[in-house]
Design a protein around this motif. Sequence first.
Motif, PDB file in Angstrom:
ATOM      1  N   GLU A   1      12.540  16.947 -16.021  1.00 46.97           N
ATOM      2  CA  GLU A   1      13.512  16.136 -16.758  1.00 46.97           C
ATOM      3  C   GLU A   1      13.194  16.054 -18.248  1.00 46.97           C
ATOM      4  OE1 GLU A   1      13.729  12.276 -14.993  1.00 46.97           O
ATOM      5  OE2 GLU A   1      14.471  13.037 -13.090  1.00 46.97           O
ATOM      6  N   PHE A   2      11.978  16.435 -18.615  1.00 50.55           N
ATOM      7  CA  PHE A   2      11.517  16.210 -19.981  1.00 50.55           C
ATOM      8  C   PHE A   2      11.425  17.458 -20.834  1.00 50.55           C
ATOM      9  CE2 PHE A   2       9.749  12.935 -17.220  1.00 50.55           C
ATOM     10  CZ  PHE A   2      10.187  11.799 -17.862  1.00 50.55           C
ATOM     11  N   ASN A   3      10.871  18.521 -20.247  1.00 48.87           N
ATOM     12  CA  ASN A   3      10.598  19.712 -21.036  1.00 48.87           C
ATOM     13  C   ASN A   3      11.035  20.962 -20.288  1.00 48.87           C
ATOM     14  OD1 ASN A   3       7.968  17.771 -21.535  1.00 48.87           O
ATOM     15  ND2 ASN A   3       8.870  18.575 -23.390  1.00 48.87           N
ATOM     16  N   GLY A   4      11.442  21.958 -21.062  1.00 45.78           N
ATOM     17  CA  GLY A   4      11.837  23.230 -20.487  1.00 45.78           C
ATOM     18  C   GLY A   4      11.051  24.365 -21.115  1.00 45.78           C
ATOM     19  N   LEU A   5      11.127  25.508 -20.467  1.00 50.94           N
ATOM     20  CA  LEU A   5      10.420  26.689 -20.926  1.00 50.94           C
ATOM     21  C   LEU A   5      11.411  27.843 -20.940  1.00 50.94           C
ATOM     22  CD1 LEU A   5       7.582  27.859 -21.567  1.00 50.94           C
ATOM     23  CD2 LEU A   5       7.323  28.266 -19.116  1.00 50.94           C
ATOM     24  N   ASP A   6      11.675  28.384 -22.128  1.00 48.49           N
ATOM     25  CA  ASP A   6      12.635  29.486 -22.187  1.00 48.49           C
ATOM     26  C   ASP A   6      11.970  30.807 -21.778  1.00 48.49           C
ATOM     27  OD1 ASP A   6      11.359  30.617 -24.476  1.00 48.49           O
ATOM     28  OD2 ASP A   6      12.592  29.409 -25.807  1.00 48.49           O
ATOM     29  N   GLN A   7      12.789  31.768 -21.429  1.00 50.16           N
ATOM     30  CA  GLN A   7      12.303  33.061 -20.936  1.00 50.16           C
ATOM     31  C   GLN A   7      11.480  33.799 -21.993  1.00 50.16           C
ATOM     32  OE1 GLN A   7      12.321  32.591 -17.783  1.00 50.16           O
ATOM     33  NE2 GLN A   7      12.985  34.664 -17.367  1.00 50.16           N
ATOM     34  N   GLU A   8      11.875  33.699 -23.235  1.00 51.14           N
ATOM     35  CA  GLU A   8      11.153  34.390 -24.309  1.00 51.14           C
ATOM     36  C   GLU A   8       9.716  33.887 -24.422  1.00 51.14           C
ATOM     37  OE1 GLU A   8      11.457  34.514 -29.120  1.00 51.14           O
ATOM     38  OE2 GLU A   8      13.342  34.761 -28.019  1.00 51.14           O
ATOM     39  N   THR A   9       9.544  32.571 -24.389  1.00 50.19           N
ATOM     40  CA  THR A   9       8.203  31.995 -24.464  1.00 50.19           C
ATOM     41  C   THR A   9       7.389  32.357 -23.232  1.00 50.19           C
ATOM     42  OG1 THR A   9       8.951  30.183 -25.872  1.00 50.19           O
ATOM     43  CG2 THR A   9       6.906  29.826 -24.647  1.00 50.19           C
ATOM     44  N   MET A  10       8.032  32.309 -22.061  1.00 49.26           N
ATOM     45  CA  MET A  10       7.327  32.652 -20.830  1.00 49.26           C
ATOM     46  C   MET A  10       6.868  34.108 -20.852  1.00 49.26           C
ATOM     47  SD  MET A  10       6.114  31.409 -18.185  1.00 49.26           S
ATOM     48  CE  MET A  10       5.251  32.163 -16.826  1.00 49.26           C
ATOM     49  N   GLN A  11       7.723  34.988 -21.289  1.00 42.91           N
ATOM     50  CA  GLN A  11       7.354  36.411 -21.358  1.00 42.91           C
ATOM     51  C   GLN A  11       6.233  36.629 -22.369  1.00 42.91           C
ATOM     52  OE1 GLN A  11       8.257  38.835 -19.247  1.00 42.91           O
ATOM     53  NE2 GLN A  11       6.680  39.996 -20.310  1.00 42.91           N
ATOM     54  N   ALA A  12       6.304  35.956 -23.501  1.00 44.28           N
ATOM     55  CA  ALA A  12       5.242  36.085 -24.511  1.00 44.28           C
ATOM     56  C   ALA A  12       3.911  35.573 -23.964  1.00 44.28           C
ATOM     57  CB  ALA A  12       5.632  35.320 -25.777  1.00 44.28           C
ATOM     58  N   ALA A  13       3.947  34.483 -23.192  1.00 47.43           N
ATOM     59  CA  ALA A  13       2.719  33.955 -22.578  1.00 47.43           C
ATOM     60  C   ALA A  13       2.147  34.960 -21.580  1.00 47.43           C
ATOM     61  CB  ALA A  13       2.996  32.622 -21.902  1.00 47.43           C
ATOM     62  N   ARG A  14       2.999  35.525 -20.762  1.00 45.75           N
ATOM     63  CA  ARG A  14       2.539  36.532 -19.778  1.00 45.75           C
ATOM     64  C   ARG A  14       1.911  37.739 -20.485  1.00 45.75           C
ATOM     65  NH1 ARG A  14       7.770  35.675 -16.295  1.00 45.75           N
ATOM     66  NH2 ARG A  14       6.939  34.328 -14.666  1.00 45.75           N
ATOM     67  N   SER A  15       2.554  38.205 -21.531  1.00 51.62           N
ATOM     68  CA  SER A  15       2.054  39.379 -22.250  1.00 51.62           C
ATOM     69  C   SER A  15       0.709  39.089 -22.916  1.00 51.62           C
ATOM     70  CB  SER A  15       3.060  39.834 -23.311  1.00 51.62           C
ATOM     71  OG  SER A  15       4.257  40.260 -22.708  1.00 51.62           O
ATOM     72  N   ALA A  16       0.618  37.974 -23.623  1.00 56.18           N
ATOM     73  CA  ALA A  16      -0.626  37.627 -24.315  1.00 56.18           C
ATOM     74  C   ALA A  16      -1.758  37.392 -23.322  1.00 56.18           C
ATOM     75  CB  ALA A  16      -0.409  36.395 -25.191  1.00 56.18           C
ATOM     76  N   TRP A  17      -1.442  36.776 -22.203  1.00 62.04           N
ATOM     77  CA  TRP A  17      -2.456  36.517 -21.182  1.00 62.04           C
ATOM     78  C   TRP A  17      -2.926  37.825 -20.549  1.00 62.04           C
ATOM     79  CZ3 TRP A  17      -2.465  37.085 -15.769  1.00 62.04           C
ATOM     80  CH2 TRP A  17      -3.521  36.449 -15.108  1.00 62.04           C
ATOM     81  N   ALA A  18      -2.004  38.742 -20.292  1.00 56.71           N
ATOM     82  CA  ALA A  18      -2.338  40.010 -19.636  1.00 56.71           C
ATOM     83  C   ALA A  18      -3.257  40.883 -20.490  1.00 56.71           C
ATOM     84  CB  ALA A  18      -1.065  40.776 -19.286  1.00 56.71           C
TER      85      ALA A  18
END
Length: 142
Positions: free
Chosen positions: A100-117
């Motif tokens: 209800e408070f915060n969302g995560l857009d696909q661009e940020t999620m993909q960037a997190a996955r890439s940087a983590w990988a």
Amino acid sequence: MVHALREIQRVLRPDGLLIDLRPFDDRWPVEVTSARETHQVGRLLDLEFAITSDQAAERAIEQAAAEGRFIREEGEFFPFLYYWDTPNEMQEFIAEEWEEFNGLDQETMQAARSAWAIGDADSRVRIRMKMLITRWRKSGIE
């Protein structure tokens, strides 16, 4: 919250303290971090409910101060960090706990996955929350 502040003021001892501690939505940074480096990969989205909740809380405490119930002594913002081992764990947590408070857009999620990988073996994902802590002293007004 206005009623809660009146009740707090009623039960506090004379000259007692109210500590206002709460997250303050401000499109919190999403980061991938390791012992060697930290990269900001995006920001969370502040959903309407979070924004209106922050505004309502601020109005309520300011109203209590204007009525002379509390006197602001000190306040500041500080970071509070949430960590996850993987981007997917972060995504699941946000969907379950902060829906209800915060969302995560696909661009940020993909960037997190890439940087983590491509990160170091100890890389983790974190969110840097903005927290507000304020000390209010009960005034003599009942």
